[in-house]
Design a protein around this motif. Structure first.
Motif, PDB file in Angstrom:
ATOM      1  N   ASP A  40       2.039  -9.696  11.852  1.00 16.88           N
ATOM      2  CA  ASP A  40       2.968  -9.767  10.721  1.00 16.88           C
ATOM      3  C   ASP A  40       2.598  -8.777   9.626  1.00 16.88           C
ATOM      4  O   ASP A  40       3.383  -8.552   8.701  1.00 16.88           O
ATOM      5  CB  ASP A  40       2.989 -11.189  10.134  1.00 16.88           C
ATOM      6  N   HIS A  41       1.412  -8.211   9.690  1.00 15.16           N
ATOM      7  CA  HIS A  41       0.964  -7.239   8.685  1.00 15.16           C
ATOM      8  C   HIS A  41       1.300  -5.805   9.100  1.00 15.16           C
ATOM      9  O   HIS A  41       0.966  -4.868   8.393  1.00 15.16           O
ATOM     10  CB  HIS A  41      -0.543  -7.352   8.468  1.00 15.16           C
ATOM     11  N   ILE A 119       5.373  -2.613   5.668  1.00 12.77           N
ATOM     12  CA  ILE A 119       5.153  -3.991   5.208  1.00 12.77           C
ATOM     13  C   ILE A 119       3.833  -4.023   4.458  1.00 12.77           C
ATOM     14  O   ILE A 119       2.854  -3.401   4.864  1.00 12.77           O
ATOM     15  CB  ILE A 119       5.098  -4.952   6.412  1.00 12.77           C
ATOM     16  N   CYS A 120       3.803  -4.721   3.327  1.00 17.01           N
ATOM     17  CA  CYS A 120       2.543  -4.861   2.593  1.00 17.01           C
ATOM     18  C   CYS A 120       2.499  -6.196   1.859  1.00 17.01           C
ATOM     19  O   CYS A 120       3.468  -6.953   1.850  1.00 17.01           O
ATOM     20  CB  CYS A 120       2.339  -3.686   1.630  1.00 17.01           C
ATOM     21  N   TYR A 121       1.380  -6.458   1.228  1.00 17.00           N
ATOM     22  CA  TYR A 121       1.127  -7.729   0.549  1.00 17.00           C
ATOM     23  C   TYR A 121       1.529  -7.600  -0.916  1.00 17.00           C
ATOM     24  O   TYR A 121       1.009  -6.749  -1.635  1.00 17.00           O
ATOM     25  CB  TYR A 121      -0.359  -8.061   0.663  1.00 17.00           C
ATOM     26  N   PRO A 128       3.046 -14.843  -3.160  1.00 18.27           N
ATOM     27  CA  PRO A 128       2.450 -13.723  -2.423  1.00 18.27           C
ATOM     28  C   PRO A 128       2.862 -13.787  -0.952  1.00 18.27           C
ATOM     29  O   PRO A 128       2.824 -14.853  -0.322  1.00 18.27           O
ATOM     30  CB  PRO A 128       0.947 -13.950  -2.598  1.00 18.27           C
ATOM     31  N   THR A 129       3.281 -12.650  -0.415  1.00 16.69           N
ATOM     32  CA  THR A 129       3.761 -12.625   0.966  1.00 16.69           C
ATOM     33  C   THR A 129       3.609 -11.232   1.569  1.00 16.69           C
ATOM     34  O   THR A 129       3.400 -10.249   0.857  1.00 16.69           O
ATOM     35  CB  THR A 129       5.249 -13.038   1.023  1.00 16.69           C
ATOM     36  N   TRP A 130       3.701 -11.156   2.867  1.00 17.08           N
ATOM     37  CA  TRP A 130       3.745  -9.881   3.588  1.00 17.08           C
ATOM     38  C   TRP A 130       5.202  -9.601   3.938  1.00 17.08           C
ATOM     39  O   TRP A 130       5.831 -10.351   4.680  1.00 17.08           O
ATOM     40  CB  TRP A 130       2.910  -9.947   4.869  1.00 17.08           C
ATOM     41  N   ASP A 131       5.736  -8.530   3.394  1.00 20.08           N
ATOM     42  CA  ASP A 131       7.146  -8.210   3.623  1.00 20.08           C
ATOM     43  C   ASP A 131       7.392  -6.751   3.241  1.00 20.08           C
ATOM     44  O   ASP A 131       6.471  -6.028   2.863  1.00 20.08           O
ATOM     45  CB  ASP A 131       8.043  -9.142   2.799  1.00 20.08           C
ATOM     46  N   TYR A 132       8.660  -6.330   3.316  1.00 18.12           N
ATOM     47  CA  TYR A 132       9.041  -4.979   2.899  1.00 18.12           C
ATOM     48  C   TYR A 132       9.337  -4.976   1.397  1.00 18.12           C
ATOM     49  O   TYR A 132      10.331  -5.571   0.969  1.00 18.12           O
ATOM     50  CB  TYR A 132      10.288  -4.518   3.650  1.00 18.12           C
ATOM     51  N   ILE A 161       0.020   2.987   2.889  1.00 20.98           N
ATOM     52  CA  ILE A 161       1.371   3.541   2.800  1.00 20.98           C
ATOM     53  C   ILE A 161       1.388   4.993   3.281  1.00 20.98           C
ATOM     54  O   ILE A 161       2.291   5.407   4.014  1.00 20.98           O
ATOM     55  CB  ILE A 161       1.903   3.440   1.356  1.00 20.98           C
ATOM     56  N   THR A 162       0.403   5.766   2.862  1.00 23.75           N
ATOM     57  CA  THR A 162       0.320   7.171   3.285  1.00 23.75           C
ATOM     58  C   THR A 162       0.140   7.263   4.798  1.00 23.75           C
ATOM     59  O   THR A 162       0.745   8.129   5.453  1.00 23.75           O
ATOM     60  CB  THR A 162      -0.860   7.871   2.585  1.00 23.75           C
ATOM     61  N   TRP A 163      -0.691   6.396   5.354  1.00 22.88           N
ATOM     62  CA  TRP A 163      -0.939   6.349   6.797  1.00 22.88           C
ATOM     63  C   TRP A 163       0.371   6.108   7.546  1.00 22.88           C
ATOM     64  O   TRP A 163       0.724   6.836   8.485  1.00 22.88           O
ATOM     65  CB  TRP A 163      -1.936   5.236   7.079  1.00 22.88           C
ATOM     66  N   ASN A 164       1.103   5.093   7.117  1.00 27.64           N
ATOM     67  CA  ASN A 164       2.367   4.725   7.752  1.00 27.64           C
ATOM     68  C   ASN A 164       3.387   5.845   7.624  1.00 27.64           C
ATOM     69  O   ASN A 164       4.063   6.225   8.600  1.00 27.64           O
ATOM     70  CB  ASN A 164       2.892   3.444   7.101  1.00 27.64           C
TER      71      ASN A 164
END
Length: 210
Positions: A40-41, A119-121, A128-132, A161-164
Motif C-alpha cells: 500500500d506504500h 503515494i506518500c504518508y 494520517p494515511t497513505w494515499d495520493y 518523490i524524486t525516485w518515483n
C-alpha cells in the motif's frame, strides 16, 4: 540499407531499452531504494508493470525477430525467389505491432503515474494515511507541495518523490522511443514485403545466394 539490415539495427537498439525498462520497473518497487513495509506504500501504477511487461518482456520478442531477419534464407521458400525474405518481412510487421502496443501501454501508464504523483504518508481530513496527495501533475512545477508528504521512518519524502518521478520519466521516454522504432520497422517490413530485400534482389537472379 537492406530491410534485413535495418531490422537488425532496430533489434539491437530495442534489446538494451527493454532491459533498462525492466530494471526501472523493478526499482520502482523499492521507494528511495528501500524495501517498502507494505504494498500500500507503493504507487498502484507500479503494479501495472508497464516497464516490466509492456516495454520489457513483450518487447524482447519483436527485438529477437528483428535481429534474426537478416539471417533468413532469401530464396528457400516454396521454390519462389525471395519468398522467404518477404514472409519474414511480413511477420516482422505483426511483431512490430505487438511491440508498439507494449510500448504504448508503458507510455500511457507512465503518463498516468507522473500526473498522479507517488503515494506518500500525509494528513488527509485530519487522519494520517497513505494515499495520493497530488492531482493533475500540480506538484511538478511547485516543489513546496512536496511538503504535504511527511517523513516516514528513515525514508526521506523528497528522495522518494524524486525516485518515483525519475524512474517513470525514464519509462515514459524509453517507451516512446520503442514505439517509434517499432513503427519504423512496420514501415520497413512493409517495404520488404512488397519489394523484397535488396540482397535477395541481387542474388536470387542466379542459382542461389552468393
Amino acid at each position: 540499407m537492406c530491410t534485413g539490415g535495418c531490422a537488425k539495427c532496430l533489434g539491437i537498439t530495442l534489446i538494451p531499452l527493454a532491459i533498462l525498462c525492466l530494471l526501472a520497473n523493478i526499482l520502482l518497487f523499492f521507494p528511495a531504494g528501500k524495501v517498502a513495509e507494505s504494498n500500500d506504500h507503493i504507487s498502484r501504477e507500479v503494479f501495472y508493470l508497464g516497464g516490466l511487461l509492456g516495454s520489457g518482456v513483450l518487447m524482447i520478442f519483436p527485438a529477437l525477430v528483428f535481429l534474426g531477419m537478416k539471417k533468413n534464407d532469401c530464396c528457400g521458400c516454396c521454390g519462389n525467389e525471395s519468398c522467404g525474405k518477404r514472409f519474414a518481412s511480413f511477420s516482422s510487421i505483426l511483431f512490430a505491432a505487438i511491440g508498439f502496443v507494449g510500448a504504448g501501454y508503458n507510455f500511457i501508464v507512465s503518463i498516468v503515474a507522473i500526473n498522479k504523483g507517488p503515494i506518500c504518508y500525509f494528513e488527509k481530513e485530519g487522519q494520517p494515511t497513505w494515499d495520493y496527495p497530488f492531482s493533475e501533475g500540480n506538484y511538478l512545477g511547485n516543489h513546496t507541495l512536496w511538503e504535504t508528504c511527511t517523513k516516514f521512518k528513515d525514508i526521506d519524502t523528497k528522495i522518494t518523490i524524486t525516485w518515483n518521478l525519475t524512474l517513470f520519466c525514464m519509462l515514459l521516454i524509453m517507451g516512446g522511443v520503442q514505439a517509434v522504432l517499432c513503427a519504423i520497422q512496420a514501415i520497413n517490413g512493409l517495404i520488404g514485403t512488397i519489394c523484397g530485400d535488396c540482397k535477395c534482389c541481387g542474388c536470387c537472379g542466379n542459382d542461389g545466394p552468393v
